[in-house]
Design an enzyme around this catalytic site. Structure first.
Site, short mmCIF file in Angstrom:
data_model
loop_
_atom_site.label_atom_id
_atom_site.label_comp_id
_atom_site.label_asym_id
_atom_site.label_seq_id
_atom_site.Cartn_x
_atom_site.Cartn_y
_atom_site.Cartn_z
N GLU A 351 103.83 36.59 -20.53
CA GLU A 351 102.48 37.06 -20.41
C GLU A 351 100.84 37.02 -20.15
OE1 GLU A 351 99.81 40.20 -21.00
OE2 GLU A 351 100.15 38.73 -23.08
N HIS A 352 100.05 37.24 -19.56
CA HIS A 352 99.07 36.46 -18.93
C HIS A 352 97.33 36.33 -19.61
CE1 HIS A 352 97.22 34.28 -15.54
NE2 HIS A 352 98.14 34.73 -14.93
N SER A 353 97.48 37.69 -20.61
CA SER A 353 96.15 37.48 -21.22
C SER A 353 95.55 36.26 -22.30
CB SER A 353 96.00 39.15 -21.47
OG SER A 353 96.86 39.00 -23.07
N CYS A 355 95.75 33.04 -22.13
CA CYS A 355 95.56 32.14 -21.12
C CYS A 355 95.95 32.45 -20.07
CB CYS A 355 95.50 31.01 -22.09
SG CYS A 355 97.35 30.52 -22.09
#
Length: 651
Positions: A351-353, A355
């Site tokens: 999941e990207h949020s 970093c």
């Protein structure tokens, strides 16, 4: 005489991310609009100077009016922020958490890891179920990843006496013991564990096997906790696998909760709330998943498995991104999930949020740097799985209590996830003719800027038009810095692409130099897109505040990133990488530029008639080959007067 004790290393600190000066941002923004205006003029729109003057008028009105007020508010917000005006206040929400589309393909990144040469080739044959070598490689990678974390925590790797260490330490911490939690309209991160309160859940990993979830402690409960040796991690993982196989053989099947995490965020928020109210067991399961260190997905055999050549690269990448058969064997909310299939092919998805993808790629690269050391295992050849798990359990089932409603929701979510995968035209290819060494040594140019020009040319040749192009620039030199946009589509890159019908080398150099200049500006806090976002959010429409600058259709068009790109490391140990296109008629392109080759991961949508991953792949290959021939065959200094006039016509 007693000698003086050595001085403690000087503790470094990173500067704050600056709020750019308003006038400079507006000037850079106007400059970035010029290629769009030139294109509009070429296709019958307003004369270039007329259209540009109109935007200059709106920029001047903004600078002397409400824009000055917005800038003052942004500066005040920065003074009140502990780290910086962007990350502390709205970046994560606006970029990730308010986006309601499924994480699968649309937001999560994926990274295919290279093979481990210590795994025998025979371990990749006759795969009909999970394999002992699969578990061994998974255990080894878990141990290596957690060893990286341990060394970072102890400042034995990238210490805080270096700027890289300061930036990386904060980012790495966000990869562990956390998860994204769906909420209506805007998600949140799970609460980070307290460093002073013992929490057993934070010393576990969870693994997914045939859709079932298991928690496995990977630390000894000592003070401080000690990471288990890799042999013990393997033993515990094997025990959980045997339990899952026994359940499967008895006719049981896991409820496909993993598919719910791949659904639209509002739908997943609704289903998670229902699950948590359904049973305290579900609350415990979800809490353990969120607080666990990382996730591990032990996938079953893939129907798309290929063992050699380009098909092997593509099938590997698809398995990591997700296929129909492994959707429910993932928790898409987790920032770092190791994935290993029966052949021991491995990858990471996340999941990207928390970093940007460079950080998990650095962790993965370090983990891959050392292959399996057989001396650390009792048996060089892992034994077949026993019929039953051992009596002493060192793992726990993380089961969900469900009802018919949740079962039905899982079926529907699975169907929607399969549709996303079917529409994801993802591929990876390796360009092996040359890499960064030739670009730097022969051309004396920035490899990244060179590759970006290749992408501009390839996109134009396959689409017949230009588009706003996003490239990630890292602002790691600043405290809690994240990213800025490099606007690759410039007047210079446009002129070069149009002139490629006549193959002009000097224009390529102009375009590369312009891109390198934009990169320096972005990484040193002088980009425009984050500042424009902050200024726009400082407007108070309910008080009647408005700005023609932001209402301009060209403002939106200049941020329609139909070509969304990002570069990772050289990636010598990676097979490929990727992320989803930002627009239905766009491309998501991740590339790994090594000294002797360049690896591309490309994603577009199968349903769009205007894009094609294979067609763009061919265009990129042709452009890379053509540019080398151009640069070898021409002398950039020798341009005739007529050629100069032709070049000027494109500017």
């Amino acid at each position: 005489m007693r000698s003086a004790s050595p001085a403690a290393p000087k503790q470094l600190s990173l500067p704050r991310l600056p709020v750019p000066e308003l006038g400079q941002t507006l000037n850079r923004y106007l400059k970035s609009l010029e290629p769009f205006i030139l294109e509009d003029e070429r296709h019958g729109g307003l004369a270039f100077q007329t259209a540009l003057n109109l935007r200059k008028k709106w920029a001047d009105e903004f600078a002397t009016g409400v824009g000055k007020l917005c800038q003052d508010r942004l500066l005040a917000l920065d003074r009140a922020s502990p780290n910086n005006w962007l990350e502390d206040n709205f970046w994560t929400n606006k970029t990730y958490f308010e986006w309601r589309v499924p994480l699968l393909v649309n937001s999560n990144w994926w990274l295919a890891l290279g093979d481990d040469e210590h795994v025998p080739l025979r371990a990749r044959e006759n795969m009909t179920d999970l394999t002992p070598w699969q578990v061994r490689r998974a255990a080894w990678l878990v141990h290596r990843v957690l060893s990286f974390k341990h060394l970072m925590d102890r400042q034995e790797l990238y210490p805080e006496t270096t700027r890289t260490g300061i930036s990386l330490r904060d980012s790495v911490a966000k990869m562990f013991n956390t998860a994204r939690i769906p909420k209506p309209r805007c998600d949140i991160h799970s609460k980070p564990p307290s460093p002073t309160v013992f929490n057993a859940e934070t010393q576990k990993i969870y693994i997914m096997v045939h859709g079932w979830c298991y928690a496995i402690p990977v630390y000894e409960p000592t003070s401080p906790p000690r990471l288990l040796d890799v042999q013990e991690i393997e033993t515990r993982m094997r025990s959980a696998v045997v339990d899952a196989q026994k359940r499967l053989a008895s006719g049981a099947s896991a409820v496909q909760i993993g598919a719910l995490t791949a659904d639209g965020r509002d739908k997943w928020a609704e289903n998670l709330e229902y699950l948590l109210e359904l049973s305290p067991q579900n609350q415990k399961t979800h809490r353990t998943i969120c607080q666990s260190l990382i996730g591990v997905s032990l996938d079953g055999p893939s129907p798309t498995f290929a063992s050699v050549g380009q098909r092997a690269l593509t099938s590997h990448l698809h398995a990591i991104r997700s296929t129909h058969s492994n959707i429910a064997n993932r928790i898409f909310d987790k920032p770092f999930t190791l994935i290993v299939d029966p052949s021991t092919r491995a990858g990471v998805s996340g999941e990207h949020s928390p970093c940007d993808a460079l950080v998990p790629s650095m962790i993965a690269d370090w983990a891959l740097a050392e292959g399996i050391e057989l001396a650390q295992f009792k048996d060089k050849e892992p034994a077949p799985f026993p019929a039953s798990p051992p009596q002493q359990e060192n793992w726990e089932r993380l089961d969900w209590v469900v009802d018919e409603k949740i079962k039905s929701e899982c079926v529907d979510a699975m169907a929607r996830a399969k549709a996303i995968i079917d529409d994801s035209d993802a591929n990876v290819f390796w360009f092996k003719d040359y890499g960064t060494d030739w670009i730097k040594d022969a051309l004396k140019q920035s490899p990244d800027a060179y590759i970006q020009m290749v992408l501009q040319l390839a996109y134009y040749r396959t689409s017949g038009e230009f588009t706003a192009t996003y490239e990630t620039a890292l602002t790691r030199m600043f405290k809690r810095g994240r990213t800025e946009t490099i606007r690759t589509f410039t007047t210079e890159s446009r002129a070069w692409v149009l002139a490629m019908l006549q193959t002009r080398r000097n224009l390529l150099h102009h375009a590369i130099h312009k891109h390198s200049s934009l990169t320096r500006e972005a990484t040193t806090g002088r980009g425009i897109d984050r500042h424009l976002l902050g200024l726009r959010l400082m407007l108070r429409p309910l008080n009647g505040e408005e700005a023609a600058l932001f209402d301009d259709p060209l403002f939106s068009r200049s941020q329609e990133w139909k070509l969304s790109t990002s570069a990772l490391s050289a990636g010598s140990l990676f097979s490929g990488t990727g992320f989803g296109a930002s627009y239905e008629d766009g491309y998501g392109i991740n590339y790994l530029a090594a000294p002797d080759m360049i690896k591309f991961g490309i994603e577009s949508k199968s349903a769009c008639p205007y894009t094609s991953t294979d067609r763009l792949k061919v265009a990129i290959f042709d452009a890379l080959a053509e540019l080398k021939s151009l640069c070898l065959a021409t002398d950039g200094a020798a341009i005739s007067q007529s050629q100069r006039a032709e070049i000027s016509s494109h500017l």
